[in-house]
Design an enzyme around this catalytic site. Structure first.
Site, PDB file in Angstrom:
ATOM      1  N   LYS A  78       0.790  -1.230   0.000  1.00 43.67           N
ATOM      2  CA  LYS A  78       0.000   0.000   0.000  1.00 43.67           C
ATOM      3  C   LYS A  78       0.827   1.288   0.000  1.00 43.67           C
ATOM      4  O   LYS A  78       0.387   2.323  -0.509  1.00 43.67           O
ATOM      5  CB  LYS A  78      -0.935   0.013   1.204  1.00 43.67           C
ATOM      6  CG  LYS A  78      -2.129  -0.926   1.085  1.00 43.67           C
ATOM      7  CD  LYS A  78      -3.200  -0.334   0.200  1.00 43.67           C
ATOM      8  CE  LYS A  78      -4.495  -1.101   0.288  1.00 43.67           C
ATOM      9  NZ  LYS A  78      -5.579  -0.475  -0.476  1.00 43.67           N
ATOM     10  N   ASP A 125      -7.931  -0.354   6.975  1.00 42.01           N
ATOM     11  CA  ASP A 125      -7.928  -1.563   7.787  1.00 42.01           C
ATOM     12  C   ASP A 125      -6.539  -1.816   8.354  1.00 42.01           C
ATOM     13  O   ASP A 125      -6.365  -2.653   9.232  1.00 42.01           O
ATOM     14  CB  ASP A 125      -8.339  -2.773   6.943  1.00 42.01           C
ATOM     15  CG  ASP A 125      -7.243  -3.158   5.954  1.00 42.01           C
ATOM     16  OD1 ASP A 125      -6.478  -4.087   6.255  1.00 42.01           O
ATOM     17  OD2 ASP A 125      -7.124  -2.508   4.916  1.00 42.01           O
TER      18      ASP A 125
END
Length: 406
Positions: A78, A125
């Protein structure tokens, strides 16, 4: 609940279907992204693992797995999106071209003085938030991170160690995004979110462009070993940012000769599957608690940019029971013969898990396998987007056999 549900997106190969123009994934932009990432401290291409024994076992020509657990020591991919988006935002704020702002310049005292104090905010998350916090910390700036209910303590702690003001909320992912956006509007923070909606699409596109480094590396790694490109690519999707980015770049690179793409999602948060199943060209949301072990994919509202790319270019969408991801984790943890062991988390392993089930249950899924055209000449690519970012969850699956095959 059934193990798999699938839909064939016939529009993607229909020459009479009018697709929206694919923008944002041209060579010049992708080179800018790649050059920026190469300027980050500790940059190194992540491994493209050849699972030759697994390929032989399943009767295909090749199986590759891109292992993103090795990305900048952050155990997930990410940071590629968050770092480029923040760099791009700051380049515009400073009125400079990205080529003038490699990372060592961005973190300099001179640039800090010009920027003053900036606070970046996001909902996550775990993996995206950690990437944003890591970059903000390197820049000596602040970050605020909201996590959905049920988030793993290990993921919370990893974000907190990067200096972020992090909170686990009592909200699902999509409502946590709305909370982050509210904070941005009220406090003047900069929203760095890996999903898009009407009126918020510039930064999400930059994030998606950031993910293109994965494909650039894969192309170079295949060229170095004189391998042909994959025939099939399995891509996991939450809001669809990662899948849309990879799909967009593949479509730009190869056009009609692009690999067959299979989008994988959990049953509990299958918004891309629901959207393709509706077959009306519009994105459709999934509401509720979005329950799944695939925390990184527990998103109910498609990214508006990604949805159009996936709608126009992806071939199949498959909704999966959690045991599919668990199976992928166990296979990668216990490789055949001399194949390399890969530690892959729940969201990282679903693509390999899905391929393994289709290859082993050819008769049960004969119709799907026929349409997928997987045979002895197929070259399969999966991308493990995370490692064991929740060690207890990983052990529960791999050691304790949680979510067994049925």
């Amino acid at each position: 609940m059934e193990l798999l549900k699938w839909v064939h997106n016939n529009k993607s190969r229909d020459r009479n279907y009018k697709k929206e123009k694919l923008v944002g994934f041209e060579e010049k932009e992708m080179k800018e992204v790649y050059d920026f990432h190469k300027s980050l401290p500790g940059y190194k291409a992540t491994p493209l693992v050849e699972l030759d024994n697994l390929a032989k076992y399943y009767g295909v020509k090749k199986v590759w797995l891109k292992d993103e657990s090795k990305r900048f020591g952050l155990n997930a991919f990410k940071v590629l999106g968050g770092s480029y988006a923040i760099g791009k935002y700051l380049s515009q704020k400073l009125g400079k071209d990205m080529s003038e702002l490699p990372f060592n310049v961005l973190i300099s005292d001179e640039i800090k003085k010009q920027l003053g104090d900036v606070t970046f905010v996001t909902a996550t998350d775990g993996n995206h938030g950690r990437g944003v916090a890591w970059v903000a910390n390197k820049l000596r700036q602040k970050s605020v991170v909201y996590m959905p209910k049920g988030s793993a303590q290990m993921r919370f702690d990893a974000i907190a160690r990067e200096g972020a003001d992090v909170t686990i909320t009592d909200l699902n992912y999509d409502d946590a995004v709305r909370l982050a956006n509210k904070g941005a509007q009220e406090h003047g923070w900069i929203m760095v979110q890996d999903t898009a909606w009407d009126g918020y699409e510039e930064i999400p596109l930059w994030i998606m462009q950031g993910y293109s480094t994965i494909i650039n590396e894969i192309v170079e790694q295949l060229e170095a070993t004189k391998e042909e490109k994959p025939t099939h690519v399995f891509l996991q999707a939450g809001v669809g940012s990662f899948a849309g980015a990879v799909q967009g770049y593949l479509a730009h690179l190869y056009g009609d000769d692009r690999p067959i793409t299979i989008i994988c999602e959990p049953h509990g948060a299958n918004c891309i599957y629901k959207s393709m199943e509706a077959n009306d060209g519009k994105p459709h949301n999934v509401t509720g608690d979005l329950t799944t072990i695939m925390a990184g994919l527990a998103c109910g509202e498609p990214n508006t940019i990604s949805w159009k790319i996936l709608r126009d270019n992806s071939d199949f969408s498959v909704s999966c029971d959690d045991q599919v991801a668990a199976r992928g984790m166990r296979i990668l943890s216990s490789p055949l013969g001399t194949d390399t062991r890969v530690i892959s988390g729940e969201s990282g392993a679903v693509g390999l898990g899905l391929f393994s089930i289709l290859a082993e249950k050819k008769e049960e899924y004969a119709e799907l396998m026929k349409e997928l055209k997987i045979d002895e000449n197929s070259r399969i690519l999966c991308i493990s987007t995370e490692g064991d970012t929740d060690v207890e969850g990983y052990k529960n699956v791999v050691w304790n056999g949680a979510h067994p095959n049925k």
